[in-house]
Write a protein that holds these residues in place. Structure first.
Motif, PDB file in Angstrom:
ATOM      1  N   PRO A 192     -76.781 -75.753   7.553  1.00 51.64           N
ATOM      2  CA  PRO A 192     -75.487 -75.085   7.710  1.00 51.64           C
ATOM      3  C   PRO A 192     -74.365 -75.947   7.116  1.00 51.64           C
ATOM      4  CG  PRO A 192     -76.709 -75.071   9.778  1.00 51.64           C
ATOM      5  CD  PRO A 192     -77.428 -76.008   8.857  1.00 51.64           C
ATOM      6  N   MET A 193     -73.423 -75.290   6.454  1.00 53.81           N
ATOM      7  CA  MET A 193     -72.312 -75.995   5.822  1.00 53.81           C
ATOM      8  C   MET A 193     -71.000 -75.329   6.208  1.00 53.81           C
ATOM      9  SD  MET A 193     -73.746 -76.665   1.946  1.00 53.81           S
ATOM     10  CE  MET A 193     -75.396 -77.328   1.657  1.00 53.81           C
ATOM     11  N   LEU A 194     -69.957 -76.147   6.322  1.00 55.61           N
ATOM     12  CA  LEU A 194     -68.599 -75.666   6.541  1.00 55.61           C
ATOM     13  C   LEU A 194     -67.761 -76.176   5.375  1.00 55.61           C
ATOM     14  CD1 LEU A 194     -66.739 -74.121   8.440  1.00 55.61           C
ATOM     15  CD2 LEU A 194     -66.340 -76.233   9.708  1.00 55.61           C
ATOM     16  N   LEU A 195     -67.281 -75.235   4.553  1.00 54.76           N
ATOM     17  CA  LEU A 195     -66.622 -75.556   3.286  1.00 54.76           C
ATOM     18  C   LEU A 195     -65.148 -75.205   3.348  1.00 54.76           C
ATOM     19  CD1 LEU A 195     -66.679 -76.113   0.120  1.00 54.76           C
ATOM     20  CD2 LEU A 195     -67.181 -73.668  -0.100  1.00 54.76           C
ATOM     21  N   VAL A 196     -64.286 -76.185   3.036  1.00 50.79           N
ATOM     22  CA  VAL A 196     -62.856 -75.927   2.891  1.00 50.79           C
ATOM     23  C   VAL A 196     -62.562 -75.632   1.431  1.00 50.79           C
ATOM     24  CG1 VAL A 196     -60.560 -76.986   2.930  1.00 50.79           C
ATOM     25  CG2 VAL A 196     -62.113 -77.304   4.859  1.00 50.79           C
ATOM     26  N   SER A 197     -61.876 -74.519   1.182  1.00 49.06           N
ATOM     27  CA  SER A 197     -61.504 -74.177  -0.192  1.00 49.06           C
ATOM     28  C   SER A 197     -60.319 -73.231  -0.190  1.00 49.06           C
ATOM     29  CB  SER A 197     -62.685 -73.525  -0.921  1.00 49.06           C
ATOM     30  OG  SER A 197     -62.317 -73.154  -2.238  1.00 49.06           O
ATOM     31  N   HIS A 198     -59.478 -73.362  -1.227  1.00 49.37           N
ATOM     32  CA  HIS A 198     -58.422 -72.371  -1.434  1.00 49.37           C
ATOM     33  C   HIS A 198     -58.693 -71.594  -2.728  1.00 49.37           C
ATOM     34  CE1 HIS A 198     -56.970 -75.949  -3.680  1.00 49.37           C
ATOM     35  NE2 HIS A 198     -56.567 -75.045  -4.548  1.00 49.37           N
ATOM     36  N   ALA A 199     -59.911 -71.748  -3.275  1.00 49.42           N
ATOM     37  CA  ALA A 199     -60.290 -71.093  -4.524  1.00 49.42           C
ATOM     38  C   ALA A 199     -61.229 -69.926  -4.216  1.00 49.42           C
ATOM     39  CB  ALA A 199     -60.961 -72.084  -5.464  1.00 49.42           C
TER      40      ALA A 199
END
Length: 360
Positions: A192-199
């Protein structure tokens, strides 16, 4: 790990104050599986929430539960080293005085049960840096540094991988390669991954679900497919509405492959992989016809049902299409074209898509 990971969730309500900024998420919950993206405008609190999940905000309070483990209860926190998370920073944050091998060995020594040299080399190979093990950090490109940072995080044998805008400082080619790598790791390692992005493009290529944030609050959590079928989706950028189609792909010809969609095929530039492929199609690149036309260069002809209309820019309308397998697609056409074809909801049409316009 305790609870069955297939049904485990991340849930809570986290508050923290950092200077003039206040994180006050409200209640949230999402499955502890696949890639979950934190999305919102700069300064909305995405990275702050990620750091709170990692245990890096000492004064955070509220609740946070990961599976059957409580990490935050009131003001009582599980210390960061005990949270079983790997963390990838935007700037990689590697030790500059060590080689790649030295950085990975440092992390491996702190892994539960430790890791030997063979395991370190195997992880380096998995992220594509085995040939760089004896190179100094200063001699690496931005993309190579992020690969090393990902390998270092994975060596800790995390239960959850946290990625804080890991692609923000990379050129388009390195970003494209890292997107493929992250997606591959999520699939092969089932981490499981938690990804921060504004793209939006990064989220559309990787995420299973999106946590929309604004001014320190979690507004909602939506599956990606659902978020992309709202005409007002915050994920739509200046290029307009976009749909994501998934399926098994097969090689077609040099430089081309085909995605299978419930009896139909979508030809796209690229190559087939060993697992499911995800493709992006913009509404502006989808034309509509009543029947399959003859003598036309557009070879992608997908049968679809009209599921709704939404006004678009002046003189245009968005047509929401439902494919036979339940996936969705958008088409943007002129009001004049809609009138000429006499299109109505629930009617069957053919979506025409140029292969060259389909994106990964």
């Amino acid at each position: 790990m305790g609870a069955d990971e297939s049904t485990a969730v991340v849930s809570g309500n986290v508050q923290a104050r950092l200077g003039a900024f206040t994180l006050q998420t409200s209640d949230f919950s999402w499955p502890l599986s696949g890639i979950t993206a934190l999305f919102g405008r700069s300064g909305c609190g995405k990275s702050t929430l990620l750091r709170a999940v990692a245990g890096l905000i000492p004064r955070a309070h509220g609740t946070l539960r990961v599976g059957d483990t409580v990490w935050l209860d009131g003001t009582r926190q599980t210390p960061a080293p005990q949270r079983d998370v790997g963390y990838v920073f935007q700037d990689a944050a590697l030790f500059p005085h060590l080689t790649v091998r030295g950085n990975l060995t440092f992390a491996a020594r702190r892994a539960p049960g430790g890791m030997d040299a063979a395991q370190i080399e195997a992880q380096a190979k998995a992220v594509g840096v085995a040939h760089l093990l004896d190179r100094r950090i200063a001699a690496l490109s931005g993309g190579e540094k992020q690969r090393v940072a990902i390998a270092r995080a994975l060596l800790s044998r995390p239960r959850l991988l946290l990625l804080d805008e890991p692609l923000a400082a990379l050129d388009w080619r390195a970003k494209d390669e890292l997107l493929d790598l992250i997606g591959e790791l999520a699939h092969t390692q089932r981490l499981p991954m938690l990804l921060v992005s504004h793209a939006p493009e990064e989220i559309e290529r990787l995420a299973q679900r999106v946590v929309f944030m604004e001014a320190g609050r979690v507004l909602r959590v939506e599956p990606l497919a659902q978020a992309l079928m709202r005409a007002d989706s915050p994920l739509f950028d200046r290029l307009g509405p976009v749909a994501v189609l998934e399926g098994e792909a097969t090689p077609l010809a040099e430089g081309l492959a085909q995605l299978r969609i419930d009896g139909s095929q979508l030809t796209f530039p690229g190559k087939a992989t060993q697992h499911r492929v995800r493709l992006r199609v913009y509404a502006r690149d989808v034309a509509l016809a009543r029947t399959v036309p003859a003598d036309i260069s557009m070879l992608n002809h997908l049968p679809a049902r009209i599921c709704g209309f939404t006004p678009s820019r002046a003189g245009y309308v968005l047509v929401r299409l439902c494919l036979n397998d339940g996936q969705g697609l958008w088409s943007e056409i002129t009001d004049q074209a809609r009138a000429a074809l006499q299109l109505r909801e629930d009617e069957t049409v053919v979506a025409l898509i140029k292969a060259a316009s389909v994106e990964r």
